[in-house]
Design an enzyme around this catalytic site. Structure first.
Site: not given
Ligand SMILES: Cc1cc2nc3c(=O)[nH]c(=O)nc-3n(C[C@H](O)[C@H](O)[C@H](O)COP(=O)(O)O)c2cc1C
Length: 393
Positions: A33, A118, A246
């Site tokens: 998400p 968050c 993500g």
């Molecule tokens: C722009 C952005 C918005 C995000 N919004 C949420 C969110 O709404 N809910 C959530 O659980 N994590 C949110 N995250 C965290 C991501 O879900 C994820 O846990 C984090 O980016 C690490 O994974 P990655 O290294 O694959 O990006 C957000 C991350 C980014 C970069």
């Protein structure tokens, strides 16, 4: 030529389908998400390339219960989304329970995820987000209530969390066990603390530890998967049942095709040249116009994706700047037409880290938050504000 067979064949892996309650997911991959990113338009683009679960942008339970127009948009799905997955954020068990009940009774979702990750100061300062699992009473109450309400409709409920607040205040093992005992369908761990924000490297060892601690439910690993090979490496290193991706798919929705191929044991990878890339950008913008029903808003939104899409491709500085400020679909068409459509895939320059990084900072917390593991009356009053004006993380 957009698809290449790579010589390497050491990516093969025999992972069973992911079971989330009554849902079977053949490709054990979840689109993380992401507020401001994983709307219906972006989920469609990802879905067109591969299988998995594609989670909505998070919606706050209070706004949902109040039925604000924005929250109703956030929980909406395209008619062909087979697993309608909604992420809820909340700090009050009763409101979270009502929000889950609303999703169940009005048939808005097939799967609900709760966000406990968050790291944003305005949320943690009041005890919400990644600060919340520290308070075991509140965390338990929220998860138990949400699972109970979701189970009325037979919906799987999952949670997504970080390692903890900082290295001295880790919460993931306890929170994972509490969630498991409450009956969640799976637990996802982003291998960073709140203090780390998005900086440094995700700690996959902590993901392995959680996998070991919870042998009886699916555990999903999250953090720093930038390629299909990374996903396979995470599964090998941690033993997780699936991965959550993500930032790696920002500007690369075709990563879901690579992930599906990799989990099926294929070395095929998607390598778009400029013509295909330009078509994808235009289509994303068009889909955003449908999503928002507002061309101006859609074009403002697509701007943030430009640097991700064009990472590694040859685009003049002037054109890059214009793309990042594009006002209408018509202007976008004209700008994209100026690109050299004969350019092929740039290779590794187009891959790797993108999106939020930031630097570590001490997590803002309510006074005395770390002193004990239960919520005081003063803290309870502050928590009410932890759901206002929240936008992901
Ligand atoms: C722009 C952005 C918005 C995000 N919004 C949420 C969110 O709404 N809910 C959530 O659980 N994590 C949110 N995250 C965290 C991501 O879900 C994820 O846990 C984090 O980016 C690490 O994974 P990655 O290294 O694959 O990006 C957000 C991350 C980014 C970069």
């Amino acid at each position: 030529m957009t698809v290449t067979d790579l010589p390497s064949s050491d990516t093969k892996l025999d992972l069973p389908p992911l079971k989330l309650g009554n849902i079977t997911v053949d490709t054990p991959v979840v689109l993380a998400p992401m507020a401001g990113i994983t709307n219906t338009a972006f989920r469609r683009l990802c879905r067109e390339h591969g299988g998995g679960v594609f989670v909505s942008e998070m919606v706050t339970s209070r706004a949902l219960v109040e039925r604000t127009p924005e929250s109703m948009r956030l929980i909406s799905h395209d008619p062909d989304e087979q697993i309608r997955s909604v992420q809820l954020y909340g700090v009050d068990p009763e409101t979270v329970g009502k929000a889950v009940r609303m999703l169940v009774e009005e048939d808005h979702a097939d799967h609900i995820d709760l966000n406990f990750g968050c790291p944003v100061a305005k949320v943690t300062r009041r005890g919400g987000g990644a600060a919340l699992p520290w308070k075991l009473d509140l965390f338990t109450d929220i998860v138990q209530t949400a699972v109970r309400e979701a189970s009325v409709g037979g919906l799987p409920l999952t949670i997504k969390m970080r390692k903890g607040i900082d290295e001295d205040h880790l919460t993931f093992l306890e929170a994972g066990r509490i969630a498991r005992d409450a009956g969640v369908a799976a637990v996802a761990l982003h291998g960073r603390t709140a203090n780390q924000f998005y900086s440094g490297k995700a700690d996959w060892d902590s993901i392995a530890r959680l996998r070991e601690a919870l042998p009886d439910i699916p555990v999903l690993g999250n953090g720093d998967i930038w390629s299909a090979e990374d996903a396979i490496a995470m599964v090998r290193q941690t033993g997780v049942d699936g991965v959550v991706v993500g930032r790696g798919c920002q500007g690369r929705p075709w990563l879901f095709g690579d992930l599906m191929a990799a989990f099926e044991g294929s070395d095929t990878r998607h390598r778009p040249g400029m013509a295909e890339l330009a078509a994808a950008v235009y289509r994303h913008a068009e889909l955003l116009v449908d999503t928002f029903d507002d061309e101006n808003k859609a074009l403002r939104d697509i701007r943030k994706h430009m640097a991700w899409y064009f990472k590694g491709y040859v685009v003049g500085g002037d054109l890059r700047a214009k793309l990042a400020a594009v006002p209408t679909l018509e202007v976008l068409r004209g700008l994209l037409d100026q690109l050299d459509m004969s350019e092929g895939y740039p290779g590794t320059d187009a891959e790797g880290p993108r999106g939020r990084a930031g630097s570590p900072k001490r997590t803002a917390l309510p006074a005395g938050w770390l002193d004990n593991r239960t919520v005081s009356n003063t803290q309870e009053a502050e928590l009410a504000g932890a759901e206002l004006d929240v936008s992901g993380g």
